[in-house]
Design a protein around this motif. Structure first.
Motif, PDB file in Angstrom:
ATOM      1  N   GLU A  48      59.205  34.109   8.751  1.00 38.23           N
ATOM      2  CA  GLU A  48      57.931  34.449   8.130  1.00 38.23           C
ATOM      3  C   GLU A  48      57.591  35.920   8.378  1.00 38.23           C
ATOM      4  O   GLU A  48      57.730  36.410   9.495  1.00 38.23           O
ATOM      5  CB  GLU A  48      56.819  33.562   8.695  1.00 38.23           C
ATOM      6  CG  GLU A  48      56.953  32.083   8.334  1.00 38.23           C
ATOM      7  CD  GLU A  48      57.934  31.331   9.203  1.00 38.23           C
ATOM      8  OE1 GLU A  48      58.489  31.943  10.134  1.00 38.23           O
ATOM      9  OE2 GLU A  48      58.161  30.142   8.962  1.00 38.23           O
ATOM     10  N   ILE A  96      55.246  38.904   9.186  1.00 39.28           N
ATOM     11  CA  ILE A  96      54.067  38.897  10.063  1.00 39.28           C
ATOM     12  C   ILE A  96      53.215  40.130   9.818  1.00 39.28           C
ATOM     13  O   ILE A  96      53.723  41.232   9.648  1.00 39.28           O
ATOM     14  CB  ILE A  96      54.523  38.856  11.542  1.00 39.28           C
ATOM     15  CG1 ILE A  96      55.159  37.511  11.851  1.00 39.28           C
ATOM     16  CG2 ILE A  96      53.353  39.115  12.480  1.00 39.28           C
ATOM     17  CD1 ILE A  96      54.264  36.318  11.625  1.00 39.28           C
ATOM     18  N   ARG A  97      51.920  39.916   9.760  1.00 45.68           N
ATOM     19  CA  ARG A  97      50.976  41.027   9.677  1.00 45.68           C
ATOM     20  C   ARG A  97      50.054  40.915  10.888  1.00 45.68           C
ATOM     21  O   ARG A  97      49.491  39.854  11.146  1.00 45.68           O
ATOM     22  CB  ARG A  97      50.163  40.917   8.383  1.00 45.68           C
ATOM     23  CG  ARG A  97      49.176  42.048   8.148  1.00 45.68           C
ATOM     24  CD  ARG A  97      48.658  41.959   6.711  1.00 45.68           C
ATOM     25  NE  ARG A  97      48.271  40.588   6.359  1.00 45.68           N
ATOM     26  CZ  ARG A  97      47.050  40.096   6.555  1.00 45.68           C
ATOM     27  NH1 ARG A  97      46.117  40.821   7.088  1.00 45.68           N
ATOM     28  NH2 ARG A  97      46.770  38.854   6.203  1.00 45.68           N
ATOM     29  N   ARG A  98      49.961  42.007  11.651  1.00 44.45           N
ATOM     30  CA  ARG A  98      49.154  41.955  12.876  1.00 44.45           C
ATOM     31  C   ARG A  98      47.756  42.484  12.634  1.00 44.45           C
ATOM     32  O   ARG A  98      47.565  43.508  11.996  1.00 44.45           O
ATOM     33  CB  ARG A  98      49.827  42.753  13.984  1.00 44.45           C
ATOM     34  CG  ARG A  98      51.079  42.079  14.455  1.00 44.45           C
ATOM     35  CD  ARG A  98      51.631  42.648  15.742  1.00 44.45           C
ATOM     36  NE  ARG A  98      52.876  41.957  16.057  1.00 44.45           N
ATOM     37  CZ  ARG A  98      52.926  40.750  16.611  1.00 44.45           C
ATOM     38  NH1 ARG A  98      51.829  40.147  16.963  1.00 44.45           N
ATOM     39  NH2 ARG A  98      54.094  40.164  16.829  1.00 44.45           N
ATOM     40  N   SER A 129      48.361  37.541  15.075  1.00 45.90           N
ATOM     41  CA  SER A 129      49.376  37.781  14.060  1.00 45.90           C
ATOM     42  C   SER A 129      49.314  36.685  13.007  1.00 45.90           C
ATOM     43  O   SER A 129      49.239  35.507  13.324  1.00 45.90           O
ATOM     44  CB  SER A 129      50.765  37.864  14.679  1.00 45.90           C
ATOM     45  OG  SER A 129      51.153  36.619  15.190  1.00 45.90           O
ATOM     46  N   MET A 171      50.662  35.243   9.037  1.00 45.28           N
ATOM     47  CA  MET A 171      51.751  35.278   8.075  1.00 45.28           C
ATOM     48  C   MET A 171      51.262  36.076   6.873  1.00 45.28           C
ATOM     49  O   MET A 171      50.189  35.821   6.340  1.00 45.28           O
ATOM     50  CB  MET A 171      52.117  33.861   7.657  1.00 45.28           C
ATOM     51  CG  MET A 171      53.282  33.780   6.716  1.00 45.28           C
ATOM     52  SD  MET A 171      53.814  32.077   6.487  1.00 45.28           S
ATOM     53  CE  MET A 171      54.866  32.264   5.057  1.00 45.28           C
ATOM     54  N   ASP A 172      52.047  37.078   6.478  1.00 45.81           N
ATOM     55  CA  ASP A 172      51.632  37.952   5.384  1.00 45.81           C
ATOM     56  C   ASP A 172      51.902  37.247   4.057  1.00 45.81           C
ATOM     57  O   ASP A 172      52.943  37.443   3.423  1.00 45.81           O
ATOM     58  CB  ASP A 172      52.382  39.279   5.473  1.00 45.81           C
ATOM     59  CG  ASP A 172      51.759  40.337   4.574  1.00 45.81           C
ATOM     60  OD1 ASP A 172      51.022  39.953   3.644  1.00 45.81           O
ATOM     61  OD2 ASP A 172      52.008  41.529   4.802  1.00 45.81           O
ATOM     62  N   THR A 200      49.366  31.355   9.336  1.00 45.12           N
ATOM     63  CA  THR A 200      50.237  31.875  10.404  1.00 45.12           C
ATOM     64  C   THR A 200      51.649  31.306  10.299  1.00 45.12           C
ATOM     65  O   THR A 200      51.902  30.351   9.579  1.00 45.12           O
ATOM     66  CB  THR A 200      49.699  31.533  11.811  1.00 45.12           C
ATOM     67  OG1 THR A 200      49.848  30.127  12.019  1.00 45.12           O
ATOM     68  CG2 THR A 200      48.253  31.929  11.967  1.00 45.12           C
ATOM     69  N   ARG A 201      52.533  31.947  11.053  1.00 45.14           N
ATOM     70  CA  ARG A 201      53.917  31.485  11.152  1.00 45.14           C
ATOM     71  C   ARG A 201      53.966  30.064  11.698  1.00 45.14           C
ATOM     72  O   ARG A 201      54.682  29.218  11.186  1.00 45.14           O
ATOM     73  CB  ARG A 201      54.667  32.442  12.076  1.00 45.14           C
ATOM     74  CG  ARG A 201      55.954  31.889  12.602  1.00 45.14           C
ATOM     75  CD  ARG A 201      56.639  32.876  13.487  1.00 45.14           C
ATOM     76  NE  ARG A 201      57.155  33.997  12.709  1.00 45.14           N
ATOM     77  CZ  ARG A 201      57.759  35.047  13.236  1.00 45.14           C
ATOM     78  NH1 ARG A 201      57.901  35.140  14.527  1.00 45.14           N
ATOM     79  NH2 ARG A 201      58.236  35.994  12.465  1.00 45.14           N
TER      80      ARG A 201
END
Lengths: 275, 371
Positions: free
Chosen positions: A122, A124-126, A131, A133-134, B236-237
């Motif tokens: 996935e 990731i955008r922080r 964080s 998921m973008d 989220t992941r």
């Protein structure tokens, strides 16, 4: 963001055509008293499709599961780009650039195309310490990659279950290519598909080859194999019967070899060569 | 050949276009629950409109019930989407209550530490549930059914052992004035409600206090947990991993999703949610009782299913579960307000569950393209 897309693994330099990517020599795999592989040798080259042919029980599944890191070989040499490897998980194989597309385990039908495409990787955008998921980036990439293989999806968030079987295989392949696979192992990608769907997948396999990837194409359909294959390795009872370039063998000879014994051949004659 | 394909593509596209809006709506797992909630509100708006159900104290009534259920339904929904069940939620509520009350009342442990102990203990039990399910690959239904009995049995046995009856009371003496009591049983925004009462927006009691003193902590916990659950699942992941683990554990493993860890974490989440529920109750009532949380595991699962979670995993939403809990609260309290016999609530609940499951089944077929 466009820079991020351009620098994706897909844009990485591919090895020059013809160079061996995977070399396997005398691979042996025992499950307790059962000898599943009794000495298999094959070479996968960049920009080529190696078809792995064999009847049920020939050891095709065990072989690909060994190559993709699910099983550990009992003995034999397994080289990736000239270096010996020993995978302990499928993830190790993936990291070495070997991606396997399993026939029915390729995609999760209830999940969206985007979520499937990026499953396990996935973006990731922080935001501060958090964080996320973008999803915007993921949706965009999924849509673009689908477009590249000729599937025009309106909504990358639609469930994979809405795609046809052929489209699902293509999405799974596109995912592997996007994440920088050097070798694709396709486990009977056409066995459950109709004619139009099959030609769609075969066309895409050939397209992937032209981009410099090595492909192992497992099938027991000689016609499908002959349509895209550069080389053919025939397995029987856990052993390689031989490897042939396309110029060295005819489709009929290949069929006979795969049948292994005379029984199917005589049956085939009885049925006027329709098997 | 190429022509034929172009024609095929055109036909397929046309068909997709016609269905895409409907499909998109149908593909929202929470759709059914939202529609159901609207229907339920309309129904009680008509039948119970004049009974005070929609006055401030009436609203507080069903919002509290819905809030309590939301806390455990959030955990249950996430776990169901992850492909597992937890039938031990209700027993965990009872047991967590004992883990707070017994050390506090009989061992002189400060209430703050008892609450901490209950959370650590519950997370450990959740971890164990998950570990057994992941390692043995037994159905979680059976494993947590065992936990249901073990935990309920221990709750009763420990209660009898220490208090010689099935209720451990006297927690209030230790809890009053502590921050844990405020955190789990306080009322928020009380100033706002005093002001609302003064301006006449909400009713006042005869002594001049507002009819509603503030938003109960349990409702705020529900809102917070549901919000976190929703964001984690959809943004989220980890959320993607939860969907993948429940959708097809093997496919997920093949691409490197740590399915075992995800599932164990989800079992710990349901245990955590149950303990939040239990702590709110213990602080509110000042006691722990052996029958607390009885059958709550089913209510949590019902809310999740009404909210669109599939029993087979891989599909659903936290938002849906919240609406499921809301329907539950509105109907349960609404029947009281209308004065209809409360027994009918269970009949209604069963019918609603059946409807939801049938509806979900249709949705799943649409989404997966099954015929």
């Amino acid at each position: 963001m466009s820079a991020a897309i351009a620098s994706t693994p897909d844009a990485a330099v591919r090895p020059e055509p013809g160079r061996p990517l995977i070399e396997v020599r005398d691979l042996v795999k025992h499950f307790g008293p059962v000898v599943a592989l009794a000495g298999v040798s094959l070479t996968v080259r960049a920009g080529e499709v190696l078809c792995l042919l064999g009847d049920n029980g020939a050891g095709k599944s065990t072989l690909i599961k060994t190559l993709s890191g699910v099983h550990k070989p009992t003995s034999g040499d397994f080289l990736v780009e000239g270096r010996p490897v020993a995978f302990s998980t499928p993830r190790d194989a993936l990291d070495a650039g070997i991606a396997t597309v399993f026939q029915d385990l390729a995609m999760i039908p209830l999940m969206s195309i985007t979520r499937n495409f990026f499953m396990g990787r996935e973006p990731i955008r922080r935001v501060g310490p958090l964080s996320f998921m973008d999803m915007g980036f993921a949706d965009r990439v999924a849509r673009e990659e689908m477009k590249r293989i000729g599937i025009d999806i309106r909504d990358p968030r639609q469930a994979v279950g809405t795609l046809s079987g052929g489209e699902r295989q293509c999405v799974a392949i596109a995912r592997a290519v996007y994440f920088g696979a050097k070798v694709l192992i396709l486990d009977e990608p056409t066995s459950a598909l109709g004619v139009a769907q099959t030609s769609m997948v075969l066309k895409y396999v050939s397209q992937v080859r032209h981009r410099g990837l090595g492909v192992i194409f497992i099938t027991h359909n000689v016609r499908h194999a002959y349509a895209v294959g550069n080389a053919f390795t025939v397995l029987n009872r856990g052993k390689t019967l031989g490897t042939y370039r396309k110029s060295e063998i005819t489709i009929d000879a290949l069929q006979n070899l795969m049948a292994g014994d005379k029984e199917l051949q005589s049956l085939s004659d009885d049925l006027d060569g329709m098997v | 050949m190429a022509d034929r394909e172009a024609v095929l593509t055109a036909i397929r596209d046309e068909r997709l276009k016609r269905q895409s809006t409907l499909r998109r709506l149908m593909a929202m797992p929470e759709l059914g629950a939202i529609a159901g909630a609207i229907l339920v509100f309309l129904f009680f708006g008509v039948t119970a409109g004049g009974t005070g159900m929609f006055a401030a104290d009436g609203v507080l009534n069903w919002v509290t019930v819905a809030g309590q259920l939301t806390i455990i339904a959030t955990g249950a929904a996430l776990l169901m989407i992850g492909g597992e069940f937890d039938l031990s939620v209700g027993s965990m509520i009872g047991f967590a209550g004992m883990m707070i009350a017994i050390p506090t009342v009989y061992f002189g442990v400060p209430i703050e530490l008892s609450v901490l102990f209950a959370f650590v203990g519950a997370l450990a039990i959740g971890f164990l549930n998950g570990l057994i399910v992941v390692r043995t690959r037994l159905p979680s239904f059976i494993v947590t059914l065992a936990s249901l009995y073990i935990l309920r049995g221990m709750t009763i046995a420990l209660s009898i052992l220490f208090a010689n009856r099935t209720i451990v009371s006297g927690v209030r003496n230790f809890a009053d004035g502590t921050w844990v009591q405020a955190l789990f049983a306080g009322k928020a925004f009380s100033g706002l409600f005093v002001w609302l009462a003064e301006t006449g927006v909400i009713a006042t009691l005869p002594n001049g206090d507002p009819a509603v003193k503030g938003i109960p902590a349990v409702v705020l916990w529900a809102a917070g947990l549901a919000l976190i659950g929703h964001v984690v699942l959809s943004r989220t992941r980890l959320g993607n991993w939860i969907f993948a683990s429940g959708g097809d554990a093997n496919a997920a493993r093949n691409v490197g999703v740590p399915v075992g860890r995800v599932k164990i974490g989800l079992f710990m989440t349901t245990a955590f949610c149950a303990t939040v529920y239990a702590t709110c109750q213990v602080m509110e009532f000042g006691s722990a009782a052996a029958d607390r949380g009885l059958l709550k595991e089913f209510e949590a699962i019902i809310a999740a299913v009404i909210g669109g979670c599939l029993l087979t995993g891989g599909y659903g939403s936290v938002v849906g579960a919240v609406f499921g809990a809301l329907i539950f609260g509105v109907v349960q309290m609404g029947i009281l307000f209308t004065g209809a016999p409360n027994d009918w609530f269970l009949v209604f609940l069963g019918l609603m569950l059946l409807t939801a499951v049938l509806f979900n089944n249709v949705v799943r077929r649409r989404v997966t393209g099954e015929r």
